[in-house]
Design an enzyme around this catalytic site. Structure first.
Site, PDB file in Angstrom:
ATOM      1  N   TYR A 134      -5.904  -1.551 -16.206  1.00 58.64           N
ATOM      2  CA  TYR A 134      -4.627  -2.100 -16.659  1.00 58.64           C
ATOM      3  C   TYR A 134      -4.936  -2.719 -18.015  1.00 58.64           C
ATOM      4  CZ  TYR A 134      -2.214  -1.979 -12.085  1.00 58.64           C
ATOM      5  OH  TYR A 134      -1.598  -1.602 -10.925  1.00 58.64           O
ATOM      6  N   ASP A 164       2.591   3.339 -14.290  1.00 57.81           N
ATOM      7  CA  ASP A 164       3.877   3.209 -13.587  1.00 57.81           C
ATOM      8  C   ASP A 164       4.271   1.774 -13.285  1.00 57.81           C
ATOM      9  OD1 ASP A 164       2.020   2.669 -11.655  1.00 57.81           O
ATOM     10  OD2 ASP A 164       2.526   4.367 -10.373  1.00 57.81           O
ATOM     11  N   HIS A 251       3.053   4.627  -7.199  1.00 56.25           N
ATOM     12  CA  HIS A 251       2.358   3.373  -6.891  1.00 56.25           C
ATOM     13  C   HIS A 251       2.568   2.961  -5.427  1.00 56.25           C
ATOM     14  CE1 HIS A 251       0.355   0.262  -9.519  1.00 56.25           C
ATOM     15  NE2 HIS A 251       0.367  -0.386  -8.369  1.00 56.25           N
TER      16      HIS A 251
HETATM   17  C1  FNR Z   1      -2.111  -0.461  -5.037  1.00 54.70           C
HETATM   18  N1  FNR Z   1      -2.050   0.458  -6.074  1.00 54.70           N
HETATM   19  C2  FNR Z   1      -2.698   0.183  -7.250  1.00 54.70           C
HETATM   20  N2  FNR Z   1      -2.726   1.106  -8.256  1.00 54.70           N
HETATM   21  C3  FNR Z   1      -3.397   0.868  -9.392  1.00 54.70           C
HETATM   22  O1  FNR Z   1      -3.415   1.725 -10.266  1.00 54.70           O
HETATM   23  N3  FNR Z   1      -4.053  -0.317  -9.566  1.00 54.70           N
HETATM   24  C4  FNR Z   1      -4.076  -1.291  -8.625  1.00 54.70           C
HETATM   25  O2  FNR Z   1      -4.695  -2.335  -8.801  1.00 54.70           O
HETATM   26  C5  FNR Z   1      -3.352  -1.051  -7.427  1.00 54.70           C
HETATM   27  N4  FNR Z   1      -3.313  -2.007  -6.465  1.00 54.70           N
HETATM   28  C6  FNR Z   1      -2.738  -1.713  -5.251  1.00 54.70           C
HETATM   29  C7  FNR Z   1      -2.800  -2.649  -4.233  1.00 54.70           C
HETATM   30  C8  FNR Z   1      -2.287  -2.346  -2.983  1.00 54.70           C
HETATM   31  C9  FNR Z   1      -2.370  -3.352  -1.889  1.00 54.70           C
HETATM   32  C10 FNR Z   1      -1.678  -1.080  -2.758  1.00 54.70           C
HETATM   33  C11 FNR Z   1      -1.124  -0.709  -1.398  1.00 54.70           C
HETATM   34  C12 FNR Z   1      -1.591  -0.172  -3.768  1.00 54.70           C
HETATM   35  C13 FNR Z   1      -1.418   1.783  -5.869  1.00 54.70           C
HETATM   36  C14 FNR Z   1      -2.409   2.773  -5.289  1.00 54.70           C
HETATM   37  O3  FNR Z   1      -3.371   3.168  -6.239  1.00 54.70           O
HETATM   38  C15 FNR Z   1      -1.721   4.060  -4.817  1.00 54.70           C
HETATM   39  O4  FNR Z   1      -0.941   4.603  -5.843  1.00 54.70           O
HETATM   40  C16 FNR Z   1      -0.843   3.859  -3.578  1.00 54.70           C
HETATM   41  O5  FNR Z   1      -1.392   2.906  -2.715  1.00 54.70           O
HETATM   42  C17 FNR Z   1      -0.667   5.181  -2.835  1.00 54.70           C
HETATM   43  O6  FNR Z   1       0.191   5.042  -1.769  1.00 54.70           O
HETATM   44  P1  FNR Z   1      -0.286   4.788  -0.250  1.00 54.70           P
HETATM   45  O7  FNR Z   1      -1.472   5.692   0.018  1.00 54.70           O
HETATM   46  O8  FNR Z   1      -0.629   3.344  -0.151  1.00 54.70           O
HETATM   47  O9  FNR Z   1       0.924   5.150   0.528  1.00 54.70           O
END
Ligand code: FNR
Length: 362
Positions: A134, A164, A251
């Site tokens: 990020y 996103d 996300h």
């Molecule tokens: C995320 N996701 C996420 N994505 C990212 O690019 N950086 C991050 O720090 C995070 N942190 C994060 C925390 C938590 C608790 C969740 C559930 C998700 C999004 C993650 O990479 C991914 O896109 C989604 O979790 C995919 O969906 P599912 O498998 O959780 O349904």
């Protein structure tokens, strides 16, 4: 609970929910507004039907494939997710150990609860990682992190830039869990939820040309763009030679609610700009609960499929062992699916194995 007795991802989530703190559950479970995208991410896979072929020798079933030229044991990877230690002290390193015997790739979050050095410590030879960025308002902080990652080139093979969520979505479960008992925001700085706190300092001013030029200046690693949700943006990404893969993702439904699931974007790309698949790798995540979900995404053109919450809930259910069990279940389900479908190896999978008409919109 002996995680070996758990048979599917729902059972693992149920056990994790009982074991992790309420605050952790709310952070992991939460998604934007009404959770429409989160729920649809999974539902959309249920609406796609498989088209099994018979009289195919399926004694062997080979799940090996590659991501950006690196061999992986299966087309399933760990999506970047913040704060694994909220669920279990094994944290992100536990996730790494849990997936190592599968040869699976893990993408480490910018907001991980352990350092990128700790996470890869003791990982298996050949186990590969990506690091998710990020971009920070204070660019120097990001530049320093990119330098640290660059020094571990035997482990970290690519940089994932997440696009996103320039601002966090409105996640009410998470917000509610950080309110005090009388429903008022707390005075200890924790109001707004874990998500909002983590986003503090994240840049919201990223743009195609400027940011990609900046990033290429500060890393030698291949760049992966995460969070693309339209064929237009996938096409644009394919015009930048330093971008080697895109991750179609909303996300996990945690950013813009009612944004499309990755499957819709996959279908759009197939229809409007299929040349994108030849120019870069297309990975997807969101809503994966079953091996059949993974296989359907692969049939529609995904090279690899990510799981976010599934890995976190595995960790919550049983630390490293719980993550291992989660991947063991998914691996076995993917194999069963491919055998019953009449596919011997990952490269056999293609659109002829699915009927996706019910989810095609345009
Ligand atoms: C995320 N996701 C996420 N994505 C990212 O690019 N950086 C991050 O720090 C995070 N942190 C994060 C925390 C938590 C608790 C969740 C559930 C998700 C999004 C993650 O990479 C991914 O896109 C989604 O979790 C995919 O969906 P599912 O498998 O959780 O349904």
């Amino acid at each position: 609970v002996d995680v070996q007795t758990l048979l599917n991802l729902d059972e693992i989530e149920e056990v994790a929910t009982k074991q992790i703190s309420k605050k952790c559950w709310a952070y992991y479970y939460s998604a934007g507004d009404d959770l429409i995208s989160k729920n649809f991410n999974n539902l959309v896979y249920k609406q796609i039907l498989l088209r099994p072929r018979v009289f195919v020798d399926c004694t062997r079933c080979d799940l090996t494939t590659s991501m950006l030229g690196h061999k992986v044991g299966l087309p399933l990877y760990v999506s970047p997710a913040a704060m694994a230690r909220l669920a279990h002290p094994d944290g992100e390193q536990g996730i790494a150990k849990g997936v190592s015997s599968f040869g699976a790739c893990q993408i480490v979050s910018n907001n991980a609860s352990m350092t990128p050095e700790q996470i890869v410590e003791g990982s298996a030879p050949g186990q590969i990682f990506g690091w998710q960025l990020y971009v920070q308002d204070q660019r120097q902080k990001s530049i320093e992190m990119l330098k640290r990652i660059g020094k571990m080139a035997d482990k970290y093979k690519f940089i994932v830039l997440t696009l996103d969520a320039p601002v966090p979505g409105k996640r009410e479960h998470d917000e509610r869990s950080s309110m005090s008992i009388n429903g008022l925001p707390k005075k200890d700085g924790s109001d707004g939820g874990v998500g909002k706190q983590l986003f503090w300092g994240t840049a919201a001013d990223l743009t195609w040309k400027v940011t990609l030029a900046w990033l290429s200046k500060h890393t030698q690693l291949p760049i992966v763009l995460k969070g693309l949700q339209t064929h237009e943006d996938a096409y644009l990404a394919s015009q930048y030679p330093q971008v080697k893969a895109v991750i179609l993702s909303n996300h996990g439904g945690r950013a813009l609610d009612t944004a499309p699931p990755a499957v819709h974007t996959l279908l759009e790309i197939r229809k409007f700009c299929p040349e994108v698949f030849g120019r870069l790798e297309v990975w997807v995540d969101g809503g994966i609960k079953r091996g059949t979900d993974v296989v359907k995404a692969l049939c529609l053109g995904a090279r690899a499929v990510g799981v976010g919450r599934a890995a976190l809930f595995g960790l919550g259910a049983g630390g490293t062992e719980g993550v291992h069990r989660t991947f063991e279940i998914l691996e076995a389900e993917i194999k069963t699916c491919m055998r019953l479908l009449g596919a011997e190896k990952v490269s056999d999978l293609g659109p002829r194995f699915v009927n996706s008409r019910a989810v095609e919109r345009d």
